[in-house]
Design an enzyme around this catalytic site. Sequence first.
Site, PDB file in Angstrom:
ATOM      1  N   LYS A  83       0.854  -1.188   0.000  1.00  0.00           N
ATOM      2  CA  LYS A  83       0.000   0.000   0.000  1.00  0.00           C
ATOM      3  C   LYS A  83       0.890   1.238   0.000  1.00  0.00           C
ATOM      4  O   LYS A  83       1.776   1.379   0.857  1.00  0.00           O
ATOM      5  CB  LYS A  83      -0.883  -0.045   1.241  1.00  0.00           C
ATOM      6  CG  LYS A  83      -2.201   0.671   1.093  1.00  0.00           C
ATOM      7  CD  LYS A  83      -3.082   0.290   2.271  1.00  0.00           C
ATOM      8  CE  LYS A  83      -4.391   1.016   2.232  1.00  0.00           C
ATOM      9  NZ  LYS A  83      -5.142   0.837   3.476  1.00  0.00           N
TER      10      LYS A  83
HETATM   11  C1  E4P Z   1      -8.371   2.076   3.304  1.00  0.00           C
HETATM   12  O1  E4P Z   1      -7.616   1.235   2.897  1.00  0.00           O
HETATM   13  C2  E4P Z   1      -8.329   2.663   4.631  1.00  0.00           C
HETATM   14  O2  E4P Z   1      -7.725   1.703   5.486  1.00  0.00           O
HETATM   15  C3  E4P Z   1      -9.681   2.927   5.239  1.00  0.00           C
HETATM   16  O3  E4P Z   1     -10.723   2.483   4.398  1.00  0.00           O
HETATM   17  C4  E4P Z   1      -9.869   4.299   5.762  1.00  0.00           C
HETATM   18  O4  E4P Z   1     -11.126   4.384   6.373  1.00  0.00           O
HETATM   19  P1  E4P Z   1     -11.525   5.543   7.391  1.00  0.00           P
HETATM   20  O5  E4P Z   1     -11.714   6.803   6.611  1.00  0.00           O
HETATM   21  O6  E4P Z   1     -12.813   5.087   8.000  1.00  0.00           O
HETATM   22  O7  E4P Z   1     -10.391   5.660   8.376  1.00  0.00           O
END
Ligand code: E4P
Length: 218
Positions: A83
Amino acid sequence: MQFFLDTADISQIEKGLEWGMVDGVTTNPSLIAKQGKPYLPTVKAIAELVPGPVSGEVLATDYDGMMEQAARLSDLADNVVIKLPLLPDGLRAARSLADQGIKTNVTLCFSANQALLAAKAGATYISPFVGRLDDLGQDGMSLIEEIVEIYDNFGFDTEVLVASVRSPLHVTMAARLGAGVATIPFKVLEQLYRHPMTDKGLAQFLADWEATGKSFDD
Ligand code: E4P
Protein backbone atom coordinates in the site's frame (compact mmCIF):
# COMPACT_ATOMS: atom_id res chain seq x y z
CA MET A 1 -17.47 -8.23 -6.30
CA GLN A 2 -14.88 -8.86 -3.61
CA PHE A 3 -15.18 -7.91 0.05
CA PHE A 4 -12.03 -7.02 1.93
CA LEU A 5 -12.11 -6.40 5.68
CA ASP A 6 -10.68 -3.04 6.69
CA THR A 7 -9.08 -3.98 9.99
CA ALA A 8 -5.94 -5.21 11.73
CA ASP A 9 -7.96 -6.99 14.42
CA ILE A 10 -7.27 -10.73 14.19
CA SER A 11 -10.49 -11.76 15.96
CA GLN A 12 -12.59 -9.75 13.47
CA ILE A 13 -10.71 -11.33 10.56
CA GLU A 14 -11.24 -14.83 11.99
CA LYS A 15 -14.98 -14.16 12.33
CA GLY A 16 -15.27 -12.74 8.79
CA LEU A 17 -13.41 -15.76 7.38
CA GLU A 18 -15.70 -18.10 9.33
CA TRP A 19 -18.68 -16.40 7.68
CA GLY A 20 -17.06 -16.96 4.26
CA MET A 21 -17.33 -13.31 3.33
CA VAL A 22 -13.73 -12.15 3.43
CA ASP A 23 -11.75 -12.18 0.17
CA GLY A 24 -8.89 -10.08 1.52
CA VAL A 25 -7.85 -7.52 4.15
CA THR A 26 -6.64 -3.94 4.11
CA THR A 27 -4.62 -2.43 6.93
CA ASN A 28 -3.20 1.03 7.47
CA PRO A 29 -0.88 2.51 10.12
CA SER A 30 -3.83 3.83 12.19
CA LEU A 31 -5.56 0.43 12.24
CA ILE A 32 -2.33 -1.36 13.25
CA ALA A 33 -1.58 1.29 15.91
CA LYS A 34 -5.02 0.59 17.44
CA GLN A 35 -3.99 -3.03 18.07
CA GLY A 36 -0.94 -1.95 20.11
CA LYS A 37 1.24 -4.58 18.45
CA PRO A 38 4.44 -4.30 16.33
CA TYR A 39 3.97 -3.32 12.69
CA LEU A 40 5.53 -6.02 10.47
CA PRO A 41 4.57 -9.01 12.67
CA THR A 42 0.95 -7.81 12.58
CA VAL A 43 0.90 -7.69 8.77
CA LYS A 44 2.58 -11.11 8.68
CA ALA A 45 0.06 -12.68 11.09
CA ILE A 46 -2.84 -11.36 9.00
CA ALA A 47 -1.27 -12.53 5.73
CA GLU A 48 -0.81 -16.02 7.18
CA LEU A 49 -4.46 -16.17 8.24
CA VAL A 50 -6.08 -14.81 5.07
CA PRO A 51 -5.96 -16.75 1.79
CA GLY A 52 -6.45 -13.57 -0.30
CA PRO A 53 -4.63 -10.25 -0.74
CA VAL A 54 -3.55 -8.37 2.40
CA SER A 55 -2.55 -4.73 2.03
CA GLY A 56 0.35 -3.59 4.20
CA GLU A 57 1.26 0.09 3.99
CA VAL A 58 4.73 1.64 3.78
CA LEU A 59 5.51 4.28 6.39
CA ALA A 60 8.20 6.01 4.32
CA THR A 61 7.24 8.96 2.11
CA ASP A 62 10.30 9.04 -0.17
CA TYR A 63 10.90 6.71 -3.12
CA ASP A 64 13.98 4.89 -1.73
CA GLY A 65 12.38 4.42 1.68
CA MET A 66 9.15 3.14 0.14
CA MET A 67 11.02 0.67 -2.07
CA GLU A 68 13.04 -0.62 0.89
CA GLN A 69 9.92 -1.06 3.06
CA ALA A 70 7.98 -2.56 0.12
CA ALA A 71 10.67 -5.24 -0.23
CA ARG A 72 10.43 -6.07 3.48
CA LEU A 73 6.62 -6.18 3.40
CA SER A 74 6.75 -8.35 0.27
CA ASP A 75 9.12 -10.79 1.98
CA LEU A 76 6.53 -11.43 4.72
CA ALA A 77 4.23 -13.51 2.49
CA ASP A 78 3.25 -13.97 -1.15
CA ASN A 79 -0.20 -12.43 -0.64
CA VAL A 80 1.02 -9.09 0.74
CA VAL A 81 -0.02 -6.14 -1.44
CA ILE A 82 2.08 -2.99 -1.00
CA LYS A 83 0.00 0.00 0.00
CA LEU A 84 1.48 3.29 -1.17
CA PRO A 85 0.33 6.86 -0.55
CA LEU A 86 -0.82 8.87 -3.56
CA LEU A 87 2.29 11.06 -3.86
CA PRO A 88 4.63 11.46 -6.85
CA ASP A 89 7.14 9.15 -5.12
CA GLY A 90 4.33 6.72 -4.24
CA LEU A 91 3.31 6.42 -7.87
CA ARG A 92 6.93 6.12 -8.96
CA ALA A 93 7.25 3.23 -6.49
CA ALA A 94 3.98 1.74 -7.83
CA ARG A 95 5.47 1.71 -11.36
CA SER A 96 8.74 0.11 -10.19
CA LEU A 97 6.89 -2.54 -8.19
CA ALA A 98 4.51 -3.27 -11.09
CA ASP A 99 7.57 -3.79 -13.30
CA GLN A 100 8.79 -6.36 -10.75
CA GLY A 101 5.38 -8.10 -10.74
CA ILE A 102 4.56 -6.91 -7.20
CA LYS A 103 0.96 -5.91 -6.47
CA THR A 104 0.20 -2.45 -5.12
CA ASN A 105 -2.73 -0.61 -3.55
CA VAL A 106 -2.51 3.17 -4.02
CA THR A 107 -4.23 4.77 -1.07
CA LEU A 108 -5.60 8.17 -0.01
CA CYS A 109 -7.23 8.87 -3.38
CA PHE A 110 -9.69 11.78 -3.33
CA SER A 111 -10.03 12.75 -7.01
CA ALA A 112 -10.60 11.19 -10.43
CA ASN A 113 -7.31 12.63 -11.71
CA GLN A 114 -5.40 10.98 -8.85
CA ALA A 115 -7.06 7.68 -9.81
CA LEU A 116 -6.06 8.23 -13.45
CA LEU A 117 -2.44 8.77 -12.42
CA ALA A 118 -2.48 5.60 -10.30
CA ALA A 119 -3.80 3.55 -13.22
CA LYS A 120 -1.13 4.99 -15.51
CA ALA A 121 1.46 4.01 -12.88
CA GLY A 122 0.25 0.40 -13.09
CA ALA A 123 -1.34 0.18 -9.63
CA THR A 124 -3.17 -3.08 -8.96
CA TYR A 125 -5.79 -1.31 -6.79
CA ILE A 126 -6.83 2.30 -6.30
CA SER A 127 -8.41 3.18 -2.95
CA PRO A 128 -10.78 6.18 -3.13
CA PHE A 129 -11.93 7.21 0.38
CA VAL A 130 -15.68 7.74 0.09
CA GLY A 131 -16.50 8.27 3.79
CA ARG A 132 -13.90 10.97 4.27
CA LEU A 133 -15.29 12.84 1.22
CA ASP A 134 -18.82 12.54 2.65
CA ASP A 135 -17.43 14.02 5.90
CA LEU A 136 -16.41 17.12 3.91
CA GLY A 137 -19.94 17.48 2.53
CA GLN A 138 -18.94 16.02 -0.85
CA ASP A 139 -20.48 12.94 -2.47
CA GLY A 140 -17.91 10.17 -2.10
CA MET A 141 -19.84 7.77 -4.31
CA SER A 142 -19.78 10.25 -7.23
CA LEU A 143 -16.03 9.84 -7.23
CA ILE A 144 -16.44 6.07 -7.60
CA GLU A 145 -18.78 6.64 -10.54
CA GLU A 146 -16.20 8.92 -12.22
CA ILE A 147 -13.33 6.49 -11.70
CA VAL A 148 -15.29 3.46 -12.94
CA GLU A 149 -16.24 5.42 -16.08
CA ILE A 150 -12.68 6.60 -16.73
CA TYR A 151 -11.15 3.15 -16.19
CA ASP A 152 -13.79 1.62 -18.49
CA ASN A 153 -13.09 4.24 -21.19
CA PHE A 154 -9.48 3.13 -21.45
CA GLY A 155 -9.63 -0.48 -20.28
CA PHE A 156 -7.25 0.09 -17.35
CA ASP A 157 -6.62 -3.09 -15.32
CA THR A 158 -6.44 -1.21 -12.01
CA GLU A 159 -9.24 -2.37 -9.71
CA VAL A 160 -11.44 0.15 -7.92
CA LEU A 161 -11.25 -0.66 -4.19
CA VAL A 162 -13.87 1.45 -2.43
CA ALA A 163 -12.36 2.53 0.91
CA SER A 164 -13.43 4.53 3.96
CA VAL A 165 -16.74 2.68 3.84
CA ARG A 166 -18.99 3.79 6.69
CA SER A 167 -22.41 2.27 5.98
CA PRO A 168 -24.25 -0.54 4.18
CA LEU A 169 -25.43 2.05 1.64
CA HIS A 170 -21.82 2.63 0.58
CA VAL A 171 -21.57 -1.11 -0.15
CA THR A 172 -24.81 -1.16 -2.15
CA MET A 173 -23.71 1.85 -4.18
CA ALA A 174 -20.24 0.37 -4.79
CA ALA A 175 -21.88 -2.81 -6.10
CA ARG A 176 -24.34 -0.88 -8.30
CA LEU A 177 -21.49 1.13 -9.80
CA GLY A 178 -19.52 -2.02 -10.58
CA ALA A 179 -16.55 -1.38 -8.28
CA GLY A 180 -14.49 -4.57 -8.10
CA VAL A 181 -13.80 -4.42 -4.36
CA ALA A 182 -15.08 -2.71 -1.22
CA THR A 183 -13.00 -2.74 1.94
CA ILE A 184 -15.45 -2.88 4.79
CA PRO A 185 -15.09 -2.33 8.55
CA PHE A 186 -16.29 -5.35 10.57
CA LYS A 187 -19.24 -3.38 12.01
CA VAL A 188 -20.55 -2.62 8.51
CA LEU A 189 -20.06 -6.24 7.40
CA GLU A 190 -22.28 -7.31 10.33
CA GLN A 191 -24.87 -4.68 9.35
CA LEU A 192 -25.09 -6.09 5.81
CA TYR A 193 -26.75 -9.24 7.16
CA ARG A 194 -29.43 -7.45 9.13
CA HIS A 195 -33.02 -6.64 8.28
CA PRO A 196 -35.77 -6.27 10.90
CA MET A 197 -38.20 -8.21 8.68
CA THR A 198 -35.79 -11.17 8.66
CA ASP A 199 -35.78 -11.22 12.49
CA LYS A 200 -39.52 -10.72 12.70
CA GLY A 201 -40.26 -13.41 10.11
CA LEU A 202 -37.97 -15.93 11.78
CA ALA A 203 -39.47 -15.30 15.23
CA GLN A 204 -42.94 -15.92 13.77
CA PHE A 205 -41.90 -19.15 11.98
CA LEU A 206 -40.35 -20.55 15.17
CA ALA A 207 -43.24 -19.47 17.40
CA ASP A 208 -45.80 -21.06 15.04
CA TRP A 209 -43.98 -24.36 15.11
CA GLU A 210 -43.36 -24.26 18.87
CA ALA A 211 -47.13 -23.75 19.37
CA THR A 212 -47.72 -27.20 17.88
CA GLY A 213 -45.77 -28.72 20.79
CA LYS A 214 -43.92 -30.95 18.34
CA SER A 215 -40.17 -31.23 17.73
CA PHE A 216 -38.03 -31.19 14.56
CA ASP A 217 -38.30 -34.96 14.33
CA ASP A 218 -42.09 -35.27 14.83
C1 E4P B 1 -8.37 2.08 3.30
O1 E4P B 1 -7.62 1.24 2.90
C2 E4P B 1 -8.33 2.66 4.63
O2 E4P B 1 -7.73 1.70 5.49
C3 E4P B 1 -9.68 2.93 5.24
O3 E4P B 1 -10.72 2.48 4.40
C4 E4P B 1 -9.87 4.30 5.76
O4 E4P B 1 -11.13 4.38 6.37
P1 E4P B 1 -11.52 5.54 7.39
O5 E4P B 1 -11.71 6.80 6.61
O6 E4P B 1 -12.81 5.09 8.00
O7 E4P B 1 -10.39 5.66 8.38
